[in-house]
Scaffold this motif. Sequence first.
Motif, PDB file in Angstrom:
ATOM      1  N   LEU A  92     -20.932  44.046  18.451  1.00  2.96           N
ATOM      2  CA  LEU A  92     -19.707  44.002  19.251  1.00  2.96           C
ATOM      3  C   LEU A  92     -20.055  44.263  20.711  1.00  2.96           C
ATOM      4  N   TYR A  93     -19.538  43.440  21.602  1.00  6.21           N
ATOM      5  CA  TYR A  93     -19.722  43.699  23.030  1.00  6.21           C
ATOM      6  C   TYR A  93     -18.386  43.523  23.727  1.00  6.21           C
ATOM      7  N   PHE A  94     -17.927  44.556  24.410  1.00  6.39           N
ATOM      8  CA  PHE A  94     -16.696  44.494  25.181  1.00  6.39           C
ATOM      9  C   PHE A  94     -15.548  43.923  24.339  1.00  6.39           C
ATOM     10  N   GLY A  95     -15.461  44.404  23.100  1.00  3.55           N
ATOM     11  CA  GLY A  95     -14.340  44.018  22.252  1.00  3.55           C
ATOM     12  C   GLY A  95     -14.487  42.716  21.501  1.00  3.55           C
ATOM     13  N   SER A  96     -15.619  42.009  21.659  1.00  3.96           N
ATOM     14  CA  SER A  96     -15.805  40.743  20.930  1.00  3.96           C
ATOM     15  C   SER A  96     -17.050  40.811  20.051  1.00  3.96           C
ATOM     16  N   VAL A  97     -16.991  40.112  18.908  1.00  4.85           N
ATOM     17  CA  VAL A  97     -18.209  39.942  18.112  1.00  4.85           C
ATOM     18  C   VAL A  97     -19.064  38.912  18.835  1.00  4.85           C
ATOM     19  N   VAL A  98     -20.271  39.298  19.242  1.00  8.15           N
ATOM     20  CA  VAL A  98     -21.134  38.352  19.952  1.00  8.15           C
ATOM     21  C   VAL A  98     -22.226  37.786  19.047  1.00  8.15           C
ATOM     22  N   GLU A  99     -22.536  38.503  17.953  1.00 10.66           N
ATOM     23  CA  GLU A  99     -23.519  37.973  17.010  1.00 10.66           C
ATOM     24  C   GLU A  99     -23.263  38.590  15.648  1.00 10.66           C
ATOM     25  N   LEU A 100     -23.453  37.775  14.621  1.00  8.44           N
ATOM     26  CA  LEU A 100     -23.270  38.252  13.255  1.00  8.44           C
ATOM     27  C   LEU A 100     -24.362  37.626  12.409  1.00  8.44           C
ATOM     28  N   GLY A 101     -25.085  38.465  11.674  1.00 10.02           N
ATOM     29  CA  GLY A 101     -26.179  37.909  10.874  1.00 10.02           C
ATOM     30  C   GLY A 101     -26.663  38.903   9.843  1.00 10.02           C
ATOM     31  N   ALA A 127     -34.576  41.774  14.377  1.00 12.11           N
ATOM     32  CA  ALA A 127     -35.949  41.262  14.394  1.00 12.11           C
ATOM     33  C   ALA A 127     -36.012  39.925  15.137  1.00 12.11           C
ATOM     34  N   SER A 128     -34.997  39.081  14.980  1.00 11.15           N
ATOM     35  CA  SER A 128     -34.980  37.832  15.753  1.00 11.15           C
ATOM     36  C   SER A 128     -33.579  37.568  16.301  1.00 11.15           C
ATOM     37  N   PRO A 129     -33.202  38.369  17.296  1.00 15.79           N
ATOM     38  CA  PRO A 129     -31.858  38.226  17.853  1.00 15.79           C
ATOM     39  C   PRO A 129     -31.679  36.881  18.553  1.00 15.79           C
ATOM     40  N   ARG A 130     -30.456  36.357  18.505  1.00 14.43           N
ATOM     41  CA  ARG A 130     -30.143  35.110  19.213  1.00 14.43           C
ATOM     42  C   ARG A 130     -29.356  35.386  20.497  1.00 14.43           C
ATOM     43  N   HIS A 131     -28.571  36.452  20.457  1.00 16.83           N
ATOM     44  CA  HIS A 131     -27.784  36.775  21.652  1.00 16.83           C
ATOM     45  C   HIS A 131     -28.594  37.709  22.554  1.00 16.83           C
ATOM     46  N   PRO A 132     -28.629  37.433  23.861  1.00 10.07           N
ATOM     47  CA  PRO A 132     -29.389  38.303  24.758  1.00 10.07           C
ATOM     48  C   PRO A 132     -28.946  39.768  24.692  1.00 10.07           C
ATOM     49  N   TYR A 133     -27.670  40.009  24.363  1.00  4.16           N
ATOM     50  CA  TYR A 133     -27.219  41.393  24.251  1.00  4.16           C
ATOM     51  C   TYR A 133     -27.829  42.066  23.012  1.00  4.16           C
ATOM     52  N   THR A 134     -27.869  41.340  21.899  1.00  9.79           N
ATOM     53  CA  THR A 134     -28.490  41.899  20.688  1.00  9.79           C
ATOM     54  C   THR A 134     -29.949  42.216  20.976  1.00  9.79           C
ATOM     55  N   LYS A 135     -30.587  41.339  21.729  1.00  9.80           N
ATOM     56  CA  LYS A 135     -31.995  41.567  22.073  1.00  9.80           C
ATOM     57  C   LYS A 135     -32.136  42.820  22.937  1.00  9.80           C
TER      58      LYS A 135
END
Length: 320
Positions: A226-235, A242-250
């Motif tokens: 979750l970033y600023f109230g939105s789901v930005v990545e789900l996996g 281990a292999s994030p796709r969103h720069p925030y997850t990284k």
Amino acid sequence: MTVPALRLDDLSKTFPLGRSLFGGERMGVRAVHPVTLDVAKGETLGIVGESGCGKSTLARMLVGLLAPTTGTIEIEGEALDNADPAIFGKRIQYVFQDPISSLNPRKTIRQIMSAPLKLLHGMDKTARAARISEIFETVSLREDFLDRYPHEFSGGQAQRIGIARALAAEARILILDEPVSALDVSVQAQVLNLLADLKARLDLTYLFISHDLAVVEAVSDRIAVLYFGSVVELGRAEDIFASPRHPYTKLLADSAPVVGRPLTAPEGNDTDLPDPLNPPSGCAFRARCPYATELCADEVPRLTERGGRHVVACHHPLSD
Ligand SMILES: Nc1ncnc2c1ncn2[C@@H]1O[C@H](COP(=O)(O)OP(=O)(O)OP(=O)(O)O)[C@@H](O)[C@H]1O
Ligand SMILES: [Mg+2]
């Protein structure tokens, strides 16, 4: 297709802030942007994100403590009626972050445990006593605890009581909001083991909220970032960090000490969330993102499947 244990459809929350000083437009803080997701029966869905990103607001809507601004909540295919908190209580329960202060200090543990049985299930005294014994045995709590008050317990014991209270109502979905964050590491492990054991024995479904990546990665089947109230990545839990796709997850993965992974410092990235009163256009992460382009300022990225494993809300997702 099997019916999910829990389905959120377009669920959002805006807190009204009243009128502005000069009688202008009514302002609000959008704490949770519309979220749509399913949690399968028996699954543990982890929710991670920084302080203030809307985790507790989402959780509180799910248990009927807050009315959603938009959207619906379905449990096993049935929409929950916001007007009736008792219906929520029987099906979905909340375990709080701070175990001791979440228990009423003026009530004995017996009174605390009795309340949901009386209010939600209309049980008489004998039935309540039997149910409380059964639940205490399930969570390995001693019955002589029942006549004591919350302040007499350690954090770990109080959290067991909090879990027992949530289970007393026979809900099969638990919202665990930072359930071990307030506990010592050794006690954390005991409570996590208890949760894992209960889940297997009682066929429970968990939504596990935490800002601790190591904990959430260990307990979850899937993770929503979750970033600023939105789901930005789900996996899947095993590959989201281990292999994030969103720069925030990284960024999260790089800045957190995750067990089994070397610690690397994030490069020159200020860690402020955007101002909720003055939200940015387009992607909320763009001010912190090294890959941001004009597109990111113009258009809110939608959650899109990437590489078959993750869904990501990013115009420039990372590859392996
Ligand atoms: N009752 C309220 N009225 C107005 N704004 C609120 C209210 N509750 C929460 N907020 C705002 O909503 C946003 C999300 O808050 P929330 O408590 O859900 O975050 P969180 O992710 O649980 O944070 P933490 O990790 O610190 O618990 C924040 O900007 C917060 O200030
Ligand atoms: Mg919170």
